[in-house]
Motif scaffolding. Structure first.
Motif, short mmCIF file in Angstrom:
data_model
loop_
_atom_site.label_atom_id
_atom_site.label_comp_id
_atom_site.label_asym_id
_atom_site.label_seq_id
_atom_site.Cartn_x
_atom_site.Cartn_y
_atom_site.Cartn_z
N ILE A 96 -2.08 23.19 -10.09
CA ILE A 96 -2.98 24.33 -9.92
C ILE A 96 -2.70 25.08 -8.64
O ILE A 96 -2.78 26.29 -8.57
CB ILE A 96 -4.44 23.86 -9.87
N SER A 97 -2.40 24.31 -7.59
CA SER A 97 -2.35 24.97 -6.29
C SER A 97 -1.11 25.80 -6.06
O SER A 97 -1.11 26.67 -5.22
CB SER A 97 -2.42 23.96 -5.16
N MET A 118 5.35 21.63 -1.57
CA MET A 118 4.76 22.62 -2.47
C MET A 118 5.48 23.94 -2.29
O MET A 118 5.71 24.37 -1.16
CB MET A 118 3.28 22.77 -2.16
N ASN A 139 5.40 20.20 8.02
CA ASN A 139 4.22 19.65 8.66
C ASN A 139 4.37 18.16 8.77
O ASN A 139 4.45 17.46 7.76
CB ASN A 139 2.99 20.02 7.82
N PHE A 186 -0.25 10.93 11.65
CA PHE A 186 -0.36 9.62 11.01
C PHE A 186 0.91 9.21 10.29
O PHE A 186 1.01 8.12 9.77
CB PHE A 186 -1.56 9.55 10.06
N ILE A 238 5.10 18.42 3.54
CA ILE A 238 4.23 17.58 4.35
C ILE A 238 4.78 16.16 4.28
O ILE A 238 5.01 15.63 3.20
CB ILE A 238 2.80 17.60 3.81
N GLY A 274 -7.69 22.12 -6.73
CA GLY A 274 -6.42 21.97 -6.06
C GLY A 274 -6.48 21.65 -4.59
O GLY A 274 -5.47 21.26 -4.00
N GLU A 318 -6.91 19.46 -1.38
CA GLU A 318 -6.93 18.02 -1.18
C GLU A 318 -6.98 17.67 0.28
O GLU A 318 -6.66 18.49 1.15
CB GLU A 318 -5.73 17.36 -1.84
N ILE A 333 -6.27 14.35 3.01
CA ILE A 333 -5.74 13.01 3.27
C ILE A 333 -6.23 12.55 4.62
O ILE A 333 -6.07 13.26 5.62
CB ILE A 333 -4.21 13.02 3.24
N ILE A 379 -4.73 21.25 9.78
CA ILE A 379 -4.82 22.12 8.61
C ILE A 379 -3.63 23.04 8.66
O ILE A 379 -3.55 23.92 9.52
CB ILE A 379 -6.13 22.93 8.61
N PRO A 380 -2.67 22.85 7.76
CA PRO A 380 -1.47 23.68 7.81
C PRO A 380 -1.85 25.14 7.70
O PRO A 380 -2.64 25.53 6.85
CB PRO A 380 -0.68 23.25 6.57
N LEU A 432 -5.86 15.48 7.26
CA LEU A 432 -4.95 16.54 6.86
C LEU A 432 -5.56 17.23 5.66
O LEU A 432 -5.85 16.59 4.65
CB LEU A 432 -3.60 15.91 6.48
N ILE A 488 -5.16 20.10 2.83
CA ILE A 488 -4.19 21.00 2.21
C ILE A 488 -4.94 21.93 1.28
O ILE A 488 -5.60 21.50 0.34
CB ILE A 488 -3.16 20.19 1.41
N ASN A 514 -5.49 25.09 -1.44
CA ASN A 514 -4.79 25.37 -2.68
C ASN A 514 -4.07 26.71 -2.68
O ASN A 514 -3.15 26.91 -3.40
CB ASN A 514 -5.73 25.28 -3.88
#
Lengths: 424, 252, 325
Positions: free
Chosen positions: B34-35, B52, B77, B81, B129, C55, C57, C59, C87-88, C134, C136, C138
């Motif tokens: 979706i993204s 992505m 990115n 962690f 990422i 979409g 997400e 982590i 946050i990219p 983190l 991401i 959408n």
């Protein structure tokens, strides 16, 4: 609706201040101000608090009667799908496609498709000398002498004549840029829209400077692709009264490959809702407008005009902007400022709103199950979905998949030929 | 504490591999349907990378608009962690030299691989990422981007597969190093186009004796080919599944 | 996110009704389905990944380290929980990132029982948890308007729930009576806490009860932060980006261990200068909103927590070997 009494007011010190006032409120404030839906009060969940272990299981079916507050699922893992051995000798299960049997085999970039120099190379391929290689991951398609590879996934590619829905992103020099979900933004020239006053109106300097009065950034409109520029960008037009700014509804985004190119993309659905299936995957659901007349016969010209006028005269008190659609026969008289109005119909009933939202969820079902979207399928899904009183249930994944299966089974049983239902 | 030998006399490494064995490679495409337009997730050993791809799309600003071809952007990115010995708050900032250099190299690699002239006046954005690092960072990034681009349907000439290879005791080449081995051995990272021997990217940050170079290159090239086969396997598998499920609807 | 004026007013009208109609027909207290997985990062004490159906997400990883806090400075200046947001597409000093960091740090540190982090029988040694998040998004261009608090909160809840701390072998109970304060400084070697190397000996930071029923509603849990969108007189849980866009205001209500906790904040969800004139930025919150919001969260929170707990309870020990997709 006695569920408020069952609430457990576990009040800690930090909101002791509120506690007193809350208790007072319970007495004085009538229940309905909490805005709970009367049809399916999720207080019903409280009564099943004993089974609260079910309130969101990992991947299991929720209790049918209640609606879950939160459903958590685990990503579906197919171990064999994912793993590959690292150090065994590579033993491909599927041999690379033989050069002769080209149809329907999967090729990946860099794979030799054919060495036949007599074939023309279409999209998705490139050639080095006599050899043709694939440049995308997809299926081979050979039409007479044209050899191309259709990628499995791609963004929407406009073609002339497509009926699409787009959103204005930019207002520029005598043109608008429209986002249609494709590789580039489409272009809508000032000369390709209907300006109030009729088709023969001359475009003045003023028009250029006041483009925002007609269409500004963020507006949604449905239009048709008039032409394609050299670089693949689309040129749009709204030169018909069935195109123009969109009101009274909601936009739903579905993958563009699920929408098939057919003759007609806008139709009415049961429940006083209409839909415009943009080929680019932008679908507009809206309240069915009051129609004066759609007849296009020339002998009825006067009748149309009269009807329109009588409607204006007699119902002038009830006349609301944005509530009528203008018939497509008389462009000159009927192009008023109204087609660029931003005001919705103030009389959209709750029923219609609920229906629109239900259709939206149905569309999301179809797109989740990757089923091609057609009018009959939408109506079918709508019927199936009626067994859920509150269509909020339809956002759950298990429900979506169940409905998807039902639709496909239903079609198999009815013997509907669905072979052309999806365009890749 | 037992002493762990990078390469024992019997020919076994710390994790039991032989000199020419790559770690377990698992990959998946279309992880984010979706993204974005194309996505992939690649895991080699414990190194996990997710990519992505958005595109081709309308460029974000006029400076990224090229008249005759697409404009490629890579955003890398590497969150804190992901580091092997993740001490707190150590983050590789977006503007650190390492990331900037890597981004530029990646743009150079993929600019020649993607048929950019098919997409004039558009932009292709690649966001990668890194979720966990355990050696072969750059290789995994390259492999993951390659897969994501294929998933997005953007035209490319071929796969790019990458692997790293080190030299133990100036004598023994060791393929596919993990983090501990990378700390100890000099190694190079190489990216190969498809099944050919054309090198698209080569990175050497330590010292390698020149006479060992040919051996290492040979090993790395065949290692890359093996990785390409594994990735191709996976792409074909998921494509077939997808076609199957689409065809199921058009049965009658 | 741009919406046309017609869409905005349609949406706002639907949401301002007495029985509001959300664009996806959810109830006011219903969340969108999520996909969650825990413990997939082997290097960390706890990790989680939560993905929404649209979409987005998130982590999260939790890493523990041991710090010494001298008794003099024990009050408040030391935070044993430290959040770091990534946050990219956003700089670290941007509004979104710094607001999130501040909010989370405040809520978690105020409501965390530090005694659970204290090393048993060591006077000044504590675990410090570093939580890296983190997020991401959408779309390739999110903007400041979107506040993804619910998702991040779920993710950090899960990560903390699945966090395990190593087992302390070095127990000073017997020796403590002999040691007096002077000796502590000189006997540094004896003081060092030692942990078991065997990870299967580790214990959960938040012990999970075998039956995740709400009967145990007051068991200790990490905080959950709910964001509610306020539109006219209605409040909505888990607002989508469109709902946030047309909202008047937002309410941040944290919840922990069965109770609503401090601080409850209001926040502006839609920072769009072209907002509808009917929802101007001068509309504030009134008492009704607050009480409704609090009661709404009270209704929903326990169930959300138990749903999330299920993920931890049923998670595989060797999750990191599997694909997380």
């Amino acid at each position: 609706m006695s569920s408020t009494s069952k609430q457990n007011w576990a009040i800690s010190d930090c909101d002791a201040h509120f506690c007193d006032v809350l208790v007072m409120l319970k007495i004085f404030v009538p229940f309905h101000c909490y805005g709970w839906s009367s049809q399916k009060c999720w207080g019903a969940e409280e009564e099943t608090a004993g089974e609260a272990g079910k309130a969101g299981e990992a991947g299991e079916a929720p209790a049918e009667a209640t609606m879950e507050v939160l459903t958590v699922s685990k990503p579906i893992q197919n171990r064999e799908d994912f793993d590959s051995d690292s150090d065994s000798d590579l033993d491909l299960d599927f041999a690379s496609p033989q050069k002769q049997s080209l149809q329907n085999s999967v090729v990946t970039p860099g794979e030799l498709v054919t060495s036949d120099p007599m074939l023309m190379r279409g999209h998705g391929t490139y050639s080095v000398g006599n050899k043709t290689y694939s440049s995308v991951a997809g299926t081979i398609s050979r039409v007479n002498k044209l050899l191309s590879v259709i990628p499995l996934k791609s963004r929407f590619r406009p073609e002339t004549g497509d009926h699409i829905v787009g959103r204005i992103t930019e207002v520029g020099n005598k043109r608008w840029k429209v986002d249609i979900g494709g590789e580039q933004n489409a272009i809508l020239l000032l000369g390709s829209v209907n300006l109030p006053g009729g088709i023969l109106r001359r475009k003045s300097q003023n028009d250029e400077l006041t483009m925002r009065n007609f269409l500004k950034e963020g507006d949604l409109l449905n239009c048709e692709v008039q032409m394609l520029y050299n670089d693949g960008a689309a040129g749009l037009h709204t030169r018909s009264l069935k195109y123009g700014k969109l009101r009274n509804g909601l936009l739903v985004l579905v993958p563009s490959y699920l929408i098939v190119r057919t003759k007609n993309h806008s139709f009415d659905l049961p429940g006083n809702v209409s839909i415009i299936l943009g080929v680019n995957g932008f679908v507009w659901l809206y309240k069915t407008p009051l129609k004066t007349s759609l007849s296009s016969s020339s002998t009825l010209k006067n009748t149309n005009l009269n009807k329109f006028q009588t409607m204006l005269n007699s119902d002038s008190s009830n006349y609301t902007p944005g509530s009528t659609s203008v018939s497509i026969t008389r462009l000159e008289e009927e192009s008023t400022w109204e087609i660029y109005s931003d005001k919705n119909d103030p009389n959209i009933s709750n029923n219609v709103r609920l229906n629109i939202v239900r259709y939206k969820n149905c569309l999301k079902c179809l797109s989740h199950c990757e089923i091609g979207i057609t009018k009959s399928r939408i109506e079918h899904v709508y019927d199936i979905s009626l067994e859920y009183e509150n269509s909020g249930n339809l956002i759950e994944i298990e429900v979506m998949e169940r409905i998807g299966k039902d639709v496909l089974n239903g079609e198999k049983m009815r013997g509907v030929n669905t072979s052309k239902m999806m365009s890749l | 504490m037992s002493r762990q030998e990078i390469y024992s006399p019997e020919g076994l490494r710390v994790d039991g591999r032989r000199w020419n064995e790559i770690r377990r490679l698992s990959c998946k495409i279309n992880t984010h349907p979706i993204s974005c337009d194309g996505s992939s997730y690649l895991q080699i050993g414990n190194t996990k990378v997710m990519t992505m791809v958005h595109g081709p799309i309308e460029p974000k600003n006029k400076s990224s608009l090229l008249q005759d071809r697409a404009y490629l952007t890579v955003n890398l990115n590497i969150p804190s962690f992901s580091f092997f010995n993740a001490t707190t708050n150590k983050k590789l900032s977006k503007n650190s030299k390492k990331i900037l250099e890597l981004q530029v190299s990646l743009v150079n690699i993929f600019q020649d691989l993607i048929i950019l002239k098919n997409y004039p006046r558009t932009q292709i954005i690649i966001n990668t990422i890194v979720l966990n690092q355990d050696g072969s960072l750059i290789s995994s990034i390259i492999n993951s981007i390659s897969l994501a681009l294929i998933d997005s349907g953007i035209s490319m000439y071929d796969y790019i597969s990458s692997v790293n290879c080190g030299l133990f005791n100036s004598k023994f080449p060791i393929l596919d190093l993990n983090y501990l081995e990378e700390l100890d051995l000099p190694f190079l990272t190489i990216a190969i186009i498809g099944k050919s021997e054309n090198v698209s990217f080569l990175l050497l940050e330590n010292n390698l004796p020149l006479d060992a170079l040919e051996k290492i290159l040979a090993i790395s090239i065949s290692g890359s080919h093996r990785i390409k086969d594994l990735m191709d396997n996976q792409v074909k598998k998921s494509s077939k599944l997808r076609i199957k499920s689409i065809n199921e609807q058009s049965i009658n | 996110m741009i919406l046309s004026p017609a869409e905005r007013s349609y949406l706002r009208d639907s949401l301002s009704l007495e029985t509001p109609i959300r664009p996806d027909s959810r109830l006011v207290g219903q969340f969108r389905p999520i996909e969650a997985v825990c413990n997939f990062l082997p290097n960390f004490n706890g990790s989680s990944r939560v993905r929404l159906s649209d979409g987005n997400e998130c982590i999260t990883s939790v890493k523990s380290s041991v710090v010494i806090i001298s008794s003099s400075s024990r009050d408040d200046s030391v935070n044993l929980i430290d959040f770091l947001f990534n946050i990219p597409g956003y700089r670290d000093d941007s509004n979104l990132v710094s607001n999130l960091t501040l909010t989370f740090n405040k809520i978690f540190n105020n409501n965390f029982d530090y005694s659970s982090l204290k090393l048993k029988n060591f006077k000044n040694h504590f675990f410090k948890l570093s939580i890296d998040i983190l997020f991401i998004s959408n779309s390739s261009d999110i903007n400041d308007n979107y506040v993804p608090l619910t998702l991040i909160s779920f993710s950090s809840y899960l990560a903390l729930r699945s966090t395990r701390l190593p087992l302390l072998i070095n127990d000073l109970e017997k020796d403590e009576e002999d040691l007096n304060i002077d000796k502590i400084k000189t006997q540094k070697e004896v003081e060092l806490p030692m942990f078991s190397d065997d990870w299967s000996d580790s214990t959960y930071l938040f012990p999970t009860s075998p039956s995740s029923s709400t009967a145990n509603a007051n068991q200790r849990t990490p905080p959950l932060i709910f964001i509610l969108a306020v539109i006219d007189d209605n409040l909505f849980v888990d607002p989508t980006i469109e709902e946030q866009y047309v909202s008047d205001n937002g309410l941040i209500v944290p919840w922990c261990s069965g109770n609503i906790i401090n601080p409850i904040e209001s926040t502006k969800l839609s920072r769009d200068p072209n907002s509808d004139s009917t929802s101007s930025s001068t509309v504030g919150l009134n008492y009704n909103h607050l009480t409704k919001g609090i009661s709404l969260v009270k209704e929903v929170a326990a169930k959300v927590a138990s749903a999330l707990d299920n993920v931890v309870n049923t998670s595989d020990e060797n999750e990191f070997l599997n694909s997380i997709f």
